[in-house]
Every structure is written in structure tokens, then in C-alpha cells.
Design an enzyme around this catalytic site. Sequence first.
Site, PDB file in Angstrom:
ATOM      1  N   HIS A  61      20.584  42.072  28.654  1.00 24.30           N
ATOM      2  CA  HIS A  61      19.978  41.326  27.645  1.00 24.30           C
ATOM      3  C   HIS A  61      20.551  40.789  26.895  1.00 24.30           C
ATOM      4  O   HIS A  61      20.157  39.213  26.241  1.00 24.30           O
ATOM      5  CB  HIS A  61      19.616  42.847  26.857  1.00 24.30           C
ATOM      6  CG  HIS A  61      18.755  44.064  27.099  1.00 24.30           C
ATOM      7  ND1 HIS A  61      17.450  44.026  26.891  1.00 24.30           N
ATOM      8  CD2 HIS A  61      19.203  44.460  27.883  1.00 24.30           C
ATOM      9  CE1 HIS A  61      16.955  44.945  27.355  1.00 24.30           C
ATOM     10  NE2 HIS A  61      17.523  45.488  28.159  1.00 24.30           N
ATOM     11  N   GLU A 131      11.206  44.405  29.365  1.00 25.22           N
ATOM     12  CA  GLU A 131      11.466  45.765  29.252  1.00 25.22           C
ATOM     13  C   GLU A 131      10.851  46.012  27.961  1.00 25.22           C
ATOM     14  O   GLU A 131      11.704  46.346  27.222  1.00 25.22           O
ATOM     15  CB  GLU A 131      13.288  46.212  28.850  1.00 25.22           C
ATOM     16  CG  GLU A 131      13.095  47.263  29.076  1.00 25.22           C
ATOM     17  CD  GLU A 131      14.604  47.906  29.222  1.00 25.22           C
ATOM     18  OE1 GLU A 131      15.322  49.624  29.782  1.00 25.22           O
ATOM     19  OE2 GLU A 131      15.688  47.274  28.488  1.00 25.22           O
ATOM     20  N   HIS A 196      11.643  53.979  31.098  1.00 26.49           N
ATOM     21  CA  HIS A 196      11.147  54.144  30.190  1.00 26.49           C
ATOM     22  C   HIS A 196      10.229  55.574  29.309  1.00 26.49           C
ATOM     23  O   HIS A 196       9.059  54.932  29.258  1.00 26.49           O
ATOM     24  CB  HIS A 196      11.016  53.840  28.257  1.00 26.49           C
ATOM     25  CG  HIS A 196      12.032  52.346  28.282  1.00 26.49           C
ATOM     26  ND1 HIS A 196      13.662  53.573  27.292  1.00 26.49           N
ATOM     27  CD2 HIS A 196      13.315  51.617  28.694  1.00 26.49           C
ATOM     28  CE1 HIS A 196      14.175  52.912  27.287  1.00 26.49           C
ATOM     29  NE2 HIS A 196      14.392  51.766  28.383  1.00 26.49           N
ATOM     30  N   ALA A 221      16.384  57.350  30.884  1.00 26.35           N
ATOM     31  CA  ALA A 221      15.144  56.897  30.058  1.00 26.35           C
ATOM     32  C   ALA A 221      13.652  57.309  31.201  1.00 26.35           C
ATOM     33  O   ALA A 221      12.843  56.747  31.194  1.00 26.35           O
ATOM     34  CB  ALA A 221      14.838  56.168  29.473  1.00 26.35           C
ATOM     35  N   ASP A 249      28.799  51.562  36.550  1.00 27.80           N
ATOM     36  CA  ASP A 249      29.303  51.648  35.049  1.00 27.80           C
ATOM     37  C   ASP A 249      30.760  53.112  34.809  1.00 27.80           C
ATOM     38  O   ASP A 249      30.994  53.332  33.900  1.00 27.80           O
ATOM     39  CB  ASP A 249      28.728  51.321  33.407  1.00 27.80           C
ATOM     40  CG  ASP A 249      29.025  51.948  32.784  1.00 27.80           C
ATOM     41  OD1 ASP A 249      27.618  53.174  33.549  1.00 27.80           O
ATOM     42  OD2 ASP A 249      27.556  51.523  31.893  1.00 27.80           O
ATOM     43  N   ILE A 251      29.420  55.227  33.623  1.00 26.68           N
ATOM     44  CA  ILE A 251      29.263  56.547  31.980  1.00 26.68           C
ATOM     45  C   ILE A 251      27.699  56.495  31.987  1.00 26.68           C
ATOM     46  O   ILE A 251      27.086  57.238  31.436  1.00 26.68           O
ATOM     47  CB  ILE A 251      29.211  54.750  30.780  1.00 26.68           C
ATOM     48  CG1 ILE A 251      31.000  54.882  30.763  1.00 26.68           C
ATOM     49  CG2 ILE A 251      28.503  56.079  28.932  1.00 26.68           C
ATOM     50  CD1 ILE A 251      31.780  53.427  29.938  1.00 26.68           C
ATOM     51  N   HIS A 252      26.559  55.533  32.378  1.00 28.07           N
ATOM     52  CA  HIS A 252      25.446  55.981  32.470  1.00 28.07           C
ATOM     53  C   HIS A 252      24.620  56.715  33.522  1.00 28.07           C
ATOM     54  O   HIS A 252      23.688  57.020  33.416  1.00 28.07           O
ATOM     55  CB  HIS A 252      24.312  54.588  33.149  1.00 28.07           C
ATOM     56  CG  HIS A 252      24.411  53.486  31.540  1.00 28.07           C
ATOM     57  ND1 HIS A 252      25.425  52.830  30.784  1.00 28.07           N
ATOM     58  CD2 HIS A 252      23.087  53.767  30.448  1.00 28.07           C
ATOM     59  CE1 HIS A 252      24.760  52.523  30.121  1.00 28.07           C
ATOM     60  NE2 HIS A 252      23.548  52.786  29.713  1.00 28.07           N
ATOM     61  N   ASP A 275      22.140  45.298  32.482  1.00 31.40           N
ATOM     62  CA  ASP A 275      21.861  46.007  31.110  1.00 31.40           C
ATOM     63  C   ASP A 275      22.505  45.911  30.204  1.00 31.40           C
ATOM     64  O   ASP A 275      22.329  46.629  29.323  1.00 31.40           O
ATOM     65  CB  ASP A 275      21.591  47.424  31.218  1.00 31.40           C
ATOM     66  CG  ASP A 275      20.120  48.200  30.556  1.00 31.40           C
ATOM     67  OD1 ASP A 275      19.556  47.392  29.813  1.00 31.40           O
ATOM     68  OD2 ASP A 275      20.017  49.257  30.019  1.00 31.40           O
ATOM     69  N   GLY A 310      22.367  50.505  26.596  1.00 32.09           N
ATOM     70  CA  GLY A 310      22.037  49.291  27.084  1.00 32.09           C
ATOM     71  C   GLY A 310      24.154  49.453  27.596  1.00 32.09           C
ATOM     72  O   GLY A 310      24.432  50.261  27.763  1.00 32.09           O
TER      73      GLY A 310
END
Length: 383
Positions: A61, A131, A196, A221, A249, A251-252, A275, A310
Site C-alpha cells: 500500500h 484489494e 478478506h 482475514a 514479519d 507478527i502477522h 502489505d 498492514g
Amino acid sequence: MSYAIVNGTIYTDSGVISKGYIIIENGRIAAIESGDYEGTLETLDAQGQNILPGFIDMHIHGGYGEDTMDASYEGLMHLAQKLLSEGTTSFLPTTMTQSNEAIEKALDNVVKVQAQQQGTDSADIVGVHLEGPFISENKIGAQNPKYIQRPSIKQLEHFQQVAHHLIKIVTIAPEVDGAEETIQALKEDIIFSMGHSEVTFDQANHAADIGVQHVTHLYNAGTPFQHRDPGMFGAAWTNPNINTEIIVDGIHSHPASVQIAYQQKGNTHMYLITDAMRAKGMPDGQYELGGQPVIVKQNEARLESGSLAGSILKMNDGLRHFMNFTGDTLASLWRVTSLNQAKALGIDHEKGSIAVGKIADLVIVDEDIQVKHTIKKGHIHTF
């Protein structure tokens, strides 16, 4: 301009050259050889480090203070230039679920920026990733539920017209009304990626049967794996016709989850993505994504609700994490940063691997995958 990159470990589709050199002529790769270079061209000494194809980020993004949805010419150009610092030489600016007017402004701006790119001073825009807005209101993530709409052939064709046919990937919830017709009508022109979405395992496999090819940011998502209900992510693991994006990362997705996905999909069916949002490369603080405030703290970007918004991941860091999480080598994993993306986008005749005749988009990284040089169409950028 002709020169030789010497004394490097070169990663090619046919194997690794442990010590070799690459001849660059007029922005393209003219020769790849093993051993020492003994010619008369000027040289760039890779100092024994790793020479990889330039990274291709299919889902980003923004970063460095910029966002695709800003619809700012200077901003998107600045983002494209800064991406070279992380080894990214091509990317797909990625939109958000906002109003049709805002999406169209962003698409129009991408068209203008791409038309003015010179090819040597910034990462190439090789398409757009749309997206939303064709997603599920029940799996919104950091998207704005106010602007979710049902997919239609007419609306997507209109977006594509505004984008001058730059839309290459569309994230879609395949289970919502209008999705199946839209996918079947436009699948020859667009890569549909389920995300999503609250599809079931069976619905996800049906979506693959009718033309969906990707899963957007695996594990995020979507419907999770459960042993009696494998969900979208179970389908992603087991269906050979589904390729997966993944944000690596730490984290996700838990490192073990990345390892599990890699064991299932291998190095030919995965795409490392960032992302990333505008706070990448910026200090901690409050930012904005899709019109919603985002707090960035300790490498995490979250909405006020606590939802992840993100990432602030850089591609070279993602590759290092991927190696650490899976225990696999650079010789296998370089493909998830470039070649897989190039093949999906139909640009592998020009980009995505180190081969004679291809555009000289390269990155030289050390053992810790820190970027030392990014070569864009033969032009050397040093970091």
C-alpha cells in the site's frame, strides 16, 4: 553503459554460481559466467556477496510516508524511488476499500506515474493490486466497512478502464453475491485472489475451480484451519492450483505457521509480500491507512481497535525472516521474492531471474540479507 559485476555468488534459475561475474550492457544482462573476470570493462566488486534478481512486491500500500490511496504523483514517485533501498525493483501499488471516487483517483495517479517512470531511478510499477472493495464485511481486517460493495462485472471493468488495464490482481471474497460471475467473466484478464473472506474449505476449492488463483496474505482475514473444518487456509495448503501471498514479519503469522505453509506449498507456490503501509521506513507514531488512524509501535501497525493494519516490513527483511523461520537456504528461497511473481504476472521473459537477455534488475545482499547495491536496468544504486 557496459560493465561487469564481479566476485559474487550468483543465484540463477538453473543453479548457484559460487563465484562468478555478470556482464551488463545497455541495461540488460549480456553474459553470466563462473570464475574471475579478466576483461577490460569497468567493474562493480560484489565482494563475495549474494547477487539476486530484484525483488517484486505484489502487495504494498505504501511506505516512507506515502500511500497509494493518497493519489499523489510526487508521493507515489517517492515511494517507487525509496523501494530500491530494500532491493525492490518492481511493485504493484495496492488500493484499499474506499469510495469509488477515491479508488479511481488512485488508479488514475498510478497510470500517470507509470507513464513517466524512466526505468533506472525507481522501482517499476508493473500493475495494480485492487484489494477491495469486493470483500466480506465479516472479514474486514483494516479495510473500511463503510465502502464495501458487491462485485460486478461492470464495476470492475470500469476500474480496469480507468487504470488503463494496469489492474493485475483483485482481492475478492468469492462467496459474496456477484463474485462468481465476475471471476468467470474476467479471469483471463485479472488474477483473482481470495481474501478478506469467510469461504469454507469447499467454497475455496470451488473458487479455485472457476478461476481464483491466489490467496491474499495467508493466515490473515480469512477462515482459519480447524481439524474438522479446514477453511480457506486449509484449501490454500492442499490445493495445488492455489498460490499464496504471505507476510513474513513474525507478527502477522507465527514462524511455525510460515514453516507449515512452506512445507505444504514449497518455493514455487508462495509469494513474499510486505502489505506495507506508509509508516514503513518511518519512526513510531500515528499514521493513516484507508482513512483510519493507525498506531505504529515496536514494528507493529494497528488500528485503534487493535486489528493489524498492514505492516512496516521491507522485502529484504522478509526474505531474511523466511530463511530463519523455515531453515531453508537462499538458493531455494530467492524465488519467493521474484521469479514466482514474475511468472504470475506474465513478465518472466524480462524480469524475475538472472538470465542472459533479461533486464538488469538485480540486488546484492550480504549474509544477513542487508542491501548493499540495487541495480535498476543496469544503473547502480548503493546503500
